[in-house]
Design a protein around this motif. Structure first.
Motif, PDB file in Angstrom:
ATOM      1  N   GLU A 178      51.916  26.409  50.082  1.00 26.90           N
ATOM      2  CA  GLU A 178      50.493  26.226  49.763  1.00 26.90           C
ATOM      3  C   GLU A 178      50.324  25.115  48.748  1.00 26.90           C
ATOM      4  O   GLU A 178      51.180  24.891  47.898  1.00 26.90           O
ATOM      5  CB  GLU A 178      49.863  27.516  49.200  1.00 26.90           C
ATOM      6  N   ARG A 218      37.703  29.455  49.186  1.00 28.20           N
ATOM      7  CA  ARG A 218      37.261  30.821  48.851  1.00 28.20           C
ATOM      8  C   ARG A 218      36.691  30.864  47.455  1.00 28.20           C
ATOM      9  O   ARG A 218      37.213  30.224  46.555  1.00 28.20           O
ATOM     10  CB  ARG A 218      38.459  31.791  48.879  1.00 28.20           C
ATOM     11  N   GLU A 235      38.752  28.418  45.070  1.00 24.00           N
ATOM     12  CA  GLU A 235      40.082  27.945  45.447  1.00 24.00           C
ATOM     13  C   GLU A 235      40.014  27.176  46.749  1.00 24.00           C
ATOM     14  O   GLU A 235      39.488  27.679  47.739  1.00 24.00           O
ATOM     15  CB  GLU A 235      41.037  29.130  45.614  1.00 24.00           C
ATOM     16  N   ARG A 283      36.471  33.303  44.417  1.00 23.09           N
ATOM     17  CA  ARG A 283      37.190  34.494  44.006  1.00 23.09           C
ATOM     18  C   ARG A 283      36.364  35.236  42.971  1.00 23.09           C
ATOM     19  O   ARG A 283      36.030  34.691  41.924  1.00 23.09           O
ATOM     20  CB  ARG A 283      38.561  34.099  43.409  1.00 23.09           C
ATOM     21  N   VAL A 308      47.117  24.325  46.280  1.00 25.94           N
ATOM     22  CA  VAL A 308      45.832  24.928  45.929  1.00 25.94           C
ATOM     23  C   VAL A 308      45.196  24.200  44.764  1.00 25.94           C
ATOM     24  O   VAL A 308      45.855  23.956  43.751  1.00 25.94           O
ATOM     25  CB  VAL A 308      45.997  26.418  45.508  1.00 25.94           C
ATOM     26  N   ARG A 342      48.118  24.040  42.044  1.00 23.14           N
ATOM     27  CA  ARG A 342      49.396  24.738  42.171  1.00 23.14           C
ATOM     28  C   ARG A 342      50.029  24.406  43.519  1.00 23.14           C
ATOM     29  O   ARG A 342      49.359  24.455  44.545  1.00 23.14           O
ATOM     30  CB  ARG A 342      49.184  26.254  42.088  1.00 23.14           C
ATOM     31  N   SER A 363      49.309  36.400  41.948  1.00 20.51           N
ATOM     32  CA  SER A 363      48.149  36.049  42.777  1.00 20.51           C
ATOM     33  C   SER A 363      46.872  36.468  42.054  1.00 20.51           C
ATOM     34  O   SER A 363      46.904  37.308  41.145  1.00 20.51           O
ATOM     35  CB  SER A 363      48.228  36.768  44.115  1.00 20.51           C
ATOM     36  N   PHE A 364      45.772  35.927  42.507  1.00 18.29           N
ATOM     37  CA  PHE A 364      44.481  36.300  41.933  1.00 18.29           C
ATOM     38  C   PHE A 364      44.261  37.808  42.057  1.00 18.29           C
ATOM     39  O   PHE A 364      43.837  38.477  41.111  1.00 18.29           O
ATOM     40  CB  PHE A 364      43.361  35.530  42.643  1.00 18.29           C
ATOM     41  N   THR A 365      44.568  38.351  43.239  1.00 19.36           N
ATOM     42  CA  THR A 365      44.370  39.787  43.483  1.00 19.36           C
ATOM     43  C   THR A 365      45.162  40.614  42.467  1.00 19.36           C
ATOM     44  O   THR A 365      44.635  41.546  41.851  1.00 19.36           O
ATOM     45  CB  THR A 365      44.803  40.141  44.929  1.00 19.36           C
ATOM     46  N   SER A 373      44.448  39.328  50.254  1.00 17.21           N
ATOM     47  CA  SER A 373      45.385  38.543  49.447  1.00 17.21           C
ATOM     48  C   SER A 373      46.326  37.722  50.321  1.00 17.21           C
ATOM     49  O   SER A 373      47.015  38.253  51.200  1.00 17.21           O
ATOM     50  CB  SER A 373      46.202  39.486  48.560  1.00 17.21           C
ATOM     51  N   LEU A 374      46.370  36.437  50.038  1.00 17.77           N
ATOM     52  CA  LEU A 374      47.265  35.538  50.771  1.00 17.77           C
ATOM     53  C   LEU A 374      48.732  35.853  50.455  1.00 17.77           C
ATOM     54  O   LEU A 374      49.582  35.881  51.345  1.00 17.77           O
ATOM     55  CB  LEU A 374      46.938  34.097  50.365  1.00 17.77           C
ATOM     56  N   TYR A 375      49.005  36.152  49.168  1.00 18.00           N
ATOM     57  CA  TYR A 375      50.393  36.405  48.791  1.00 18.00           C
ATOM     58  C   TYR A 375      50.922  37.694  49.425  1.00 18.00           C
ATOM     59  O   TYR A 375      52.059  37.736  49.869  1.00 18.00           O
ATOM     60  CB  TYR A 375      50.537  36.464  47.260  1.00 18.00           C
TER      61      TYR A 375
HETATM   62  C1  16G Z   1      46.181  32.366  42.473  1.00 18.26           C
HETATM   63  C2  16G Z   1      46.855  31.022  42.627  1.00 18.26           C
HETATM   64  C3  16G Z   1      46.700  30.439  44.000  1.00 18.26           C
HETATM   65  C4  16G Z   1      47.057  31.450  45.065  1.00 18.26           C
HETATM   66  C5  16G Z   1      46.259  32.726  44.878  1.00 18.26           C
HETATM   67  C6  16G Z   1      46.654  33.782  45.869  1.00 18.26           C
HETATM   68  C7  16G Z   1      46.508  29.972  40.404  1.00 18.26           C
HETATM   69  C8  16G Z   1      46.159  28.779  39.648  1.00 18.26           C
HETATM   70  N1  16G Z   1      46.390  29.993  41.712  1.00 18.26           N
HETATM   71  O1  16G Z   1      44.823  32.252  42.336  1.00 18.26           O
HETATM   72  O2  16G Z   1      47.586  29.344  44.114  1.00 18.26           O
HETATM   73  O3  16G Z   1      46.797  30.945  46.352  1.00 18.26           O
HETATM   74  O4  16G Z   1      46.453  33.236  43.566  1.00 18.26           O
HETATM   75  O5  16G Z   1      45.848  34.894  45.642  1.00 18.26           O
HETATM   76  O6  16G Z   1      46.899  30.925  39.813  1.00 18.26           O
HETATM   77  P1  16G Z   1      45.663  36.073  46.673  1.00 18.26           P
HETATM   78  O7  16G Z   1      47.015  36.548  47.047  1.00 18.26           O
HETATM   79  O8  16G Z   1      44.830  37.057  45.975  1.00 18.26           O
HETATM   80  O9  16G Z   1      44.973  35.469  47.894  1.00 18.26           O
END
Ligand code: 16G
Length: 240
Positions: free
Chosen positions: A221, A132, A144, A134, A223, A210, A87-89, A164-166
């Motif tokens: 998702e 969002r 995103e 980032r 994205v 993605r 994830s981005f985070t 964080s979504l993940y």
């Molecule tokens: C990354 C992912 C994206 C996902 C996000 C969740 C790519 C291209 N994209 O940015 O699909 O939704 O991470 O991040 O890598 P988060 O858990 O920090 O919200």
């Protein structure tokens, strides 16, 4: 310092002069360099020539321009592996940056047909449409645009996507994230995105789309991410 009789074009001599200042850290990362006008006065060359040199250094990633504010010394580009489903985070924390999000849009909608199809949804089923920005250490890295079927996280609200979504999916919903498919393409930033990312037009961006699935095989998702090309390099290991 600059040699007007040299066969080396003036703009290249200025590029070398600026590179020297950056490598010797007279101009430090994140700092504003003097304006084109100041350089042209100091070096006795036209502003056009100074602009030519600066534009080349912006294109090679050593400098970046901020709309209406000036030109800055860039951080070395962030190297993002294309292998793990992270994830981005996670990506930012692993590099010592503090991630944060700015929420631009949060809506519950019936998605366009192509999105519904990609997410294997029935007609009429709703998605959360989330946009969002980032940031890493407060600097915008990417935008995103995420679609999440409502069925996956029915109680999703604005405050949750500020984190964080993940980790929301894995820790709060106890679902396992499985795999994803990605495609990447180059583009020029749109007017709307140039404002959101605080970059000039024209600027190059990298678009990654993605589609991610839970370990059960259900897509959770879709994205579309727009990355600043002046901040990112993507790397991968390949084998023969
Ligand atoms: C990354 C992912 C994206 C996902 C996000 C969740 C790519 C291209 N994209 O940015 O699909 O939704 O991470 O991040 O890598 P988060 O858990 O920090 O919200």
């Amino acid at each position: 310092m600059l040699d007007k009789n040299s066969p080396v074009p003036m703009y290249i001599q200025i590029e070398e002069f600026l590179k020297g200042k950056i490598f010797e850290e007279e101009y430090k990362i994140g700092e504003n360099i003097p304006s084109e006008r100041e350089f042209s006065e100091q070096l006795g060359v036209s502003r056009m020539t100074v602009r030519h040199a600066i534009t080349n250094l912006v294109n090679s990633g050593l400098l970046y321009r901020e709309k209406g504010r000036g030109t800055y010394v860039a951080n070395p580009k962030l190297e993002q592996p294309l292998s793990g489903l992270t994830s981005f985070t996670e990506d930012m924390r692993s590099r010592g940056y503090e991630p944060s999000n700015k929420l631009i849009r949060f809506e519950k909608i019936i998605p366009p047909i192509d999105i519904a199809k990609a997410l294997q949804m029935k007609t009429g089923d709703e998605v959360f449409s989330v946009v969002r920005i980032r940031n890493a250490d407060q600097l915008p890295m990417a935008i995103e645009r995420t679609y999440i079927p409502v069925e996956i996280i029915p109680d999703l609200d604005k405050s949750m996507v500020l984190g964080s979504l993940y980790s929301l999916i894995e820790e709060r919903h106890h679902q396992k994230i499985g795999h994803a498919s990605q495609l990447m393409e180059a583009a020029l930033v749109t007017k709307e995105d140039s404002k959101l990312l605080n970059i000039e037009q024209p600027s190059a961006v990298l678009i990654i789309e993605r589609k991610s699935y839970l370990s059960t095989g259900i897509p959770f998702e879709l994205v579309r991410s727009t990355y600043r090309a002046d901040r990112y390099k993507f790397i991968s290991e390949i084998q023969r």
